[in-house]
Scaffold this motif. Sequence first.
Motif, PDB file in Angstrom:
ATOM      1  N   GLU A   1     -13.485   7.177  -7.190  1.00  0.00           N
ATOM      2  CA  GLU A   1     -13.292   8.038  -5.933  1.00  0.00           C
ATOM      3  C   GLU A   1     -11.855   8.283  -5.716  1.00  0.00           C
ATOM      4  OE1 GLU A   1     -16.166   4.302  -5.920  1.00  0.00           O
ATOM      5  OE2 GLU A   1     -14.137   4.417  -6.734  1.00  0.00           O
ATOM      6  N   VAL A   2     -11.998   8.959  -4.384  1.00  0.00           N
ATOM      7  CA  VAL A   2     -10.588   9.683  -3.866  1.00  0.00           C
ATOM      8  C   VAL A   2     -10.356   8.334  -3.233  1.00  0.00           C
ATOM      9  CG1 VAL A   2      -9.754  11.277  -2.307  1.00  0.00           C
ATOM     10  CG2 VAL A   2     -11.283  11.937  -3.916  1.00  0.00           C
ATOM     11  N   GLU A   3      -9.227   8.069  -3.063  1.00  0.00           N
ATOM     12  CA  GLU A   3      -8.748   6.854  -1.960  1.00  0.00           C
ATOM     13  C   GLU A   3      -7.520   7.293  -1.144  1.00  0.00           C
ATOM     14  OE1 GLU A   3      -7.134   2.383  -2.306  1.00  0.00           O
ATOM     15  OE2 GLU A   3      -7.513   3.319  -4.126  1.00  0.00           O
ATOM     16  N   PHE A   4      -7.819   6.994   0.165  1.00  0.00           N
ATOM     17  CA  PHE A   4      -6.819   7.143   1.217  1.00  0.00           C
ATOM     18  C   PHE A   4      -6.421   5.904   1.795  1.00  0.00           C
ATOM     19  CE2 PHE A   4      -5.789   7.996   5.452  1.00  0.00           C
ATOM     20  CZ  PHE A   4      -5.235   9.196   5.658  1.00  0.00           C
ATOM     21  N   ALA A   5      -5.243   5.440   1.503  1.00  0.00           N
ATOM     22  CA  ALA A   5      -4.688   4.101   1.661  1.00  0.00           C
ATOM     23  C   ALA A   5      -3.569   3.853   2.712  1.00  0.00           C
ATOM     24  CB  ALA A   5      -4.194   3.255   0.241  1.00  0.00           C
ATOM     25  N   VAL A   6      -3.932   3.444   3.879  1.00  0.00           N
ATOM     26  CA  VAL A   6      -2.795   3.103   4.860  1.00  0.00           C
ATOM     27  C   VAL A   6      -2.170   1.717   4.785  1.00  0.00           C
ATOM     28  CG1 VAL A   6      -2.460   3.404   7.497  1.00  0.00           C
ATOM     29  CG2 VAL A   6      -4.169   4.707   6.409  1.00  0.00           C
ATOM     30  N   VAL A   7      -0.953   1.760   4.785  1.00  0.00           N
ATOM     31  CA  VAL A   7      -0.279   0.615   4.843  1.00  0.00           C
ATOM     32  C   VAL A   7      -0.046   0.196   6.232  1.00  0.00           C
ATOM     33  CG1 VAL A   7       1.939  -0.472   4.327  1.00  0.00           C
ATOM     34  CG2 VAL A   7       1.111   1.170   2.849  1.00  0.00           C
ATOM     35  N   THR A   8      -0.701  -0.955   6.669  1.00  0.00           N
ATOM     36  CA  THR A   8      -0.864  -1.442   8.125  1.00  0.00           C
ATOM     37  C   THR A   8      -0.003  -2.461   8.272  1.00  0.00           C
ATOM     38  OG1 THR A   8      -2.643  -3.135   7.591  1.00  0.00           O
ATOM     39  CG2 THR A   8      -3.447  -0.715   8.198  1.00  0.00           C
ATOM     40  N   ARG A   9       0.597  -3.222   7.141  1.00  0.00           N
ATOM     41  CA  ARG A   9       1.780  -4.391   7.329  1.00  0.00           C
ATOM     42  C   ARG A   9       2.460  -4.436   6.124  1.00  0.00           C
ATOM     43  NH1 ARG A   9      -1.401  -8.953   8.369  1.00  0.00           N
ATOM     44  NH2 ARG A   9      -1.408  -8.422  10.787  1.00  0.00           N
ATOM     45  N   GLY A  10       3.821  -4.465   6.332  1.00  0.00           N
ATOM     46  CA  GLY A  10       4.737  -4.369   5.016  1.00  0.00           C
ATOM     47  C   GLY A  10       5.049  -3.199   4.342  1.00  0.00           C
ATOM     48  N   THR A  11       5.553  -3.382   3.203  1.00  0.00           N
ATOM     49  CA  THR A  11       5.689  -2.239   2.383  1.00  0.00           C
ATOM     50  C   THR A  11       4.889  -2.161   0.926  1.00  0.00           C
ATOM     51  OG1 THR A  11       7.830  -1.768   3.471  1.00  0.00           O
ATOM     52  CG2 THR A  11       7.562  -0.899   1.304  1.00  0.00           C
ATOM     53  N   ALA A  12       4.486  -1.065   0.448  1.00  0.00           N
ATOM     54  CA  ALA A  12       3.695  -1.116  -0.791  1.00  0.00           C
ATOM     55  C   ALA A  12       4.654  -0.388  -1.554  1.00  0.00           C
ATOM     56  CB  ALA A  12       2.385  -0.572  -0.690  1.00  0.00           C
ATOM     57  N   ILE A  13       4.507  -0.835  -2.904  1.00  0.00           N
ATOM     58  CA  ILE A  13       4.801   0.121  -3.803  1.00  0.00           C
ATOM     59  C   ILE A  13       3.763   0.433  -4.997  1.00  0.00           C
ATOM     60  CG2 ILE A  13       6.546   0.250  -5.983  1.00  0.00           C
ATOM     61  CD1 ILE A  13       8.397  -1.506  -4.344  1.00  0.00           C
ATOM     62  N   TYR A  14       3.262   1.672  -5.027  1.00  0.00           N
ATOM     63  CA  TYR A  14       2.364   2.212  -5.771  1.00  0.00           C
ATOM     64  C   TYR A  14       2.987   2.620  -7.178  1.00  0.00           C
ATOM     65  CZ  TYR A  14      -1.238   2.097  -2.511  1.00  0.00           C
ATOM     66  OH  TYR A  14      -2.235   1.808  -1.461  1.00  0.00           O
ATOM     67  N   GLU A  15       2.468   2.124  -8.323  1.00  0.00           N
ATOM     68  CA  GLU A  15       2.959   2.453  -9.511  1.00  0.00           C
ATOM     69  C   GLU A  15       1.674   2.951 -10.519  1.00  0.00           C
ATOM     70  OE1 GLU A  15       5.067   0.208 -13.655  1.00  0.00           O
ATOM     71  OE2 GLU A  15       4.523  -1.062 -11.709  1.00  0.00           O
ATOM     72  N   GLU A  16       2.388   4.251 -11.017  1.00  0.00           N
ATOM     73  CA  GLU A  16       1.358   5.117 -11.940  1.00  0.00           C
ATOM     74  C   GLU A  16       2.330   5.303 -13.282  1.00  0.00           C
ATOM     75  OE1 GLU A  16      -1.523   8.568 -12.515  1.00  0.00           O
ATOM     76  OE2 GLU A  16      -0.005   8.777 -10.981  1.00  0.00           O
ATOM     77  N   GLY A  17       1.896   4.654 -14.314  1.00  0.00           N
ATOM     78  CA  GLY A  17       2.467   5.281 -15.691  1.00  0.00           C
ATOM     79  C   GLY A  17       4.019   5.014 -15.702  1.00  0.00           C
ATOM     80  N   GLY A  18       4.517   4.154 -15.013  1.00  0.00           N
ATOM     81  CA  GLY A  18       6.057   3.831 -14.847  1.00  0.00           C
ATOM     82  C   GLY A  18       6.701   4.491 -13.581  1.00  0.00           C
TER      83      GLY A  18
ATOM     84  N   VAL B   1       5.700   3.005   0.012  1.00  0.00           N
ATOM     85  CA  VAL B   1       5.245   3.407   1.140  1.00  0.00           C
ATOM     86  C   VAL B   1       5.254   2.381   2.166  1.00  0.00           C
ATOM     87  CG1 VAL B   1       2.876   4.063   1.869  1.00  0.00           C
ATOM     88  CG2 VAL B   1       3.201   4.514  -0.469  1.00  0.00           C
ATOM     89  N   PRO B   2       6.013   2.807   3.473  1.00  0.00           N
ATOM     90  CA  PRO B   2       6.273   1.744   4.493  1.00  0.00           C
ATOM     91  C   PRO B   2       4.980   1.623   5.169  1.00  0.00           C
ATOM     92  CG  PRO B   2       7.242   3.820   4.930  1.00  0.00           C
ATOM     93  CD  PRO B   2       6.552   3.995   3.408  1.00  0.00           C
ATOM     94  N   THR B   3       5.276   0.740   6.209  1.00  0.00           N
ATOM     95  CA  THR B   3       4.329   0.417   7.255  1.00  0.00           C
ATOM     96  C   THR B   3       3.989   1.740   7.967  1.00  0.00           C
ATOM     97  OG1 THR B   3       4.781  -1.747   7.649  1.00  0.00           O
ATOM     98  CG2 THR B   3       3.750  -0.645   9.318  1.00  0.00           C
ATOM     99  N   GLY B   4       2.666   2.211   8.004  1.00  0.00           N
ATOM    100  CA  GLY B   4       2.304   3.344   8.984  1.00  0.00           C
ATOM    101  C   GLY B   4       2.395   4.462   7.680  1.00  0.00           C
ATOM    102  N   GLY B   5       2.573   4.321   6.675  1.00  0.00           N
ATOM    103  CA  GLY B   5       2.565   5.459   5.495  1.00  0.00           C
ATOM    104  C   GLY B   5       1.307   5.402   4.846  1.00  0.00           C
TER     105      GLY B   5
END
Length: 137
Positions: free
Chosen positions: A53-70, A75-79
């Motif tokens: 699937e295509v994924e559209f991910a909205v950070v609603t609380r906190g900060t996410a760090i997405y990792e792909e191949g190093g 992505v901050p809240t609201g990103g």
Amino acid sequence: MRRYVSDAAELTEEYGIQIGRWKQYRDLGPLPFDAMWCVIPPGGSSAEDVHPEVEFAVVTRGTAIYEEGGEKVEVPTGGVILLDPEQRHVIHNPSPVQPLTILSIYWMPQDAAAVADAADADAAAATDGASGGAGRD
């Protein structure tokens, strides 16, 4: 008007994190996409994931760090981060105290093409109607 809050969602353990699939909201009926809450505990990470699937991910609380191949993307809240099909990824929560919550909305790519084609057809029909129906008597 209906309201849905991640804190009240029924969560299960999947991908090494807590997941709340939107199928639990039976009052929604069929949607043109699937969705789920993703909750990652402080200092935690998801298992590596890959999906068609295509994924559209909205950070609603906190900060996410997405990792792909190093490569890591913060992505901050609201990103939002948009993941293409078959894109391997891991999600990290760098906070030592706050859970990370993400609203993940996803769909099969061919569904998106059908929706785009229908939107183009609707736009063309609206344009014809606004111009007095070019080509009509």
